[in-house]
Design an enzyme around this catalytic site. Sequence first.
Site, PDB file in Angstrom:
ATOM      1  CG  HIS A  88      -1.740  -1.137   1.433  1.00  0.00           C
ATOM      2  ND1 HIS A  88      -2.910  -1.317   0.747  1.00  0.00           N
ATOM      3  CD2 HIS A  88      -1.599  -2.227   2.215  1.00  0.00           C
ATOM      4  CE1 HIS A  88      -3.463  -2.464   1.097  1.00  0.00           C
ATOM      5  NE2 HIS A  88      -2.689  -3.038   1.991  1.00  0.00           N
ATOM      6  CG  HIS A 115       4.714   6.035   5.767  1.00  0.00           C
ATOM      7  ND1 HIS A 115       4.730   5.690   7.098  1.00  0.00           N
ATOM      8  CD2 HIS A 115       3.570   6.741   5.579  1.00  0.00           C
ATOM      9  CE1 HIS A 115       3.626   6.158   7.679  1.00  0.00           C
ATOM     10  NE2 HIS A 115       2.915   6.808   6.778  1.00  0.00           N
ATOM     11  CG  HIS A 117       0.498   9.340   3.154  1.00  0.00           C
ATOM     12  ND1 HIS A 117      -0.319   8.237   3.169  1.00  0.00           N
ATOM     13  CD2 HIS A 117       1.125   9.356   4.347  1.00  0.00           C
ATOM     14  CE1 HIS A 117      -0.191   7.599   4.324  1.00  0.00           C
ATOM     15  NE2 HIS A 117       0.675   8.257   5.070  1.00  0.00           N
ATOM     16  CG  HIS A 140       2.621  10.422   7.954  1.00  0.00           C
ATOM     17  ND1 HIS A 140       1.489   9.758   7.559  1.00  0.00           N
ATOM     18  CD2 HIS A 140       2.292  11.747   8.028  1.00  0.00           C
ATOM     19  CE1 HIS A 140       0.509  10.633   7.385  1.00  0.00           C
ATOM     20  NE2 HIS A 140       0.969  11.849   7.650  1.00  0.00           N
ATOM     21  CB  THR A 223      -3.877   7.779   7.956  1.00  0.00           C
ATOM     22  OG1 THR A 223      -2.603   7.424   7.408  1.00  0.00           O
ATOM     23  CG2 THR A 223      -3.740   8.998   8.852  1.00  0.00           C
TER      24      THR A 223
HETATM   25 ZN    ZN Z   1       1.174   7.797   6.954  1.00  0.00          ZN
END
Ligand code: ZN
Length: 308
Positions: A88, A115, A117, A140, A223
């Site tokens: 993901h 990581h 987004h 994050h 999240t």
């Molecule tokens: Zn995140």
Amino acid sequence: MDFSVYLPTLLSLLSQCTAQWCYQSQYSCDDTCSDPIRWAAQFPSCGGLRQSPINIVTSKVHVNSALPPFEFIGYTNTINITVKNKGHSAHFTLPQSVRLTGGALPGQYRAAQFHFHWGGDGRPGSEHTIDGERFPMELHIVHIKEPYGCLAEAEHDMAGIALLAFLFEEAADDHPYLDTVIAALGRVQNNGSSTVIPNFRLSDILPSAKDLHRYYRYVGSMTTPGCEQAVAWTLFHRTLSISSRQLYAIAQQCRFWTGKPMTDIFRPTQPLDGRVVYQSKASGTLTSAVHLWYGVFSAVLGTTGLIH
Ligand SMILES: [Zn+2]
Ligand SMILES: *[C@@H]1O[C@H](CO)[C@@H](O)[C@H](O)[C@H]1NC(C)=O
Ligand SMILES: *[C@@H]1O[C@H](CO)[C@@H](O)[C@H](O)[C@H]1NC(C)=O
């Protein structure tokens, strides 16, 4: 009884129960994955009242003078980090020598991973939005409170995880250290593959600590499923810069577990549900505030009415 009539129904019911969760971008008529609206059916916390990300309405934040700066430990160490495509997103594993304290956090935290987004093809992909604006990308950095060893142990503590979030803004110049990250993502195209970035320094991709005194704080969740409501969120005012070339490149590297390009990997914003977003006060004289961390943090949590 003709079972051939019921079998397809049964199979489709079974696949719904065990469907892999996915982002909105992955969902299509011929894909039975569970998109963000359906996460809560499989992961009950995702339907809770302290979910992340959120939209921050700057005119409604509460300025709090007792949110002191952080102490970033080991952020300048040169380390070898493993990058892994998790299906993901891609996680960059951090060693236990990287730690975090201060910032009105109730304890010491050990870094676990960071990581990003992102969106795709010029679409913005941050998770948090500010006054409704979505930013190009979000970083994050996940830290786990001591003495917990993993998310499963920390999930019953509403500040069990400290998540540091940085928004990216598009700039004319390349970010000088992001090409290393982009190249590493290019080596982990498929779910499960991994690589190492040697001689990496977390501080290279971040603003200097003196520019990180101003931040937003609220209590929320992870999240991604299970959406554990165990996160003390910190979103820094100071943004990171990324060129349009890098932004385009970063979303091109990886694939989801389905083989589709890994783009638009962000969860939609969630309702505040009565929570308050706090903002630290930019100030030079914060030493005494450090001693107030417990009071502040319980005030920050307590005024949400969610601590009992
Ligand atoms: Zn995140
Ligand atoms: C990183 O890896 C290199 C090569 O394997 C090794 O020589 C070096 O000691 C490692 N550095 C750290 C900080 O572990
Ligand atoms: C992705 O890879 C992991 C191993 O790293 C594996 O456990 C998982 O089942 C894979 N996911 C899918 C949907 O193939």
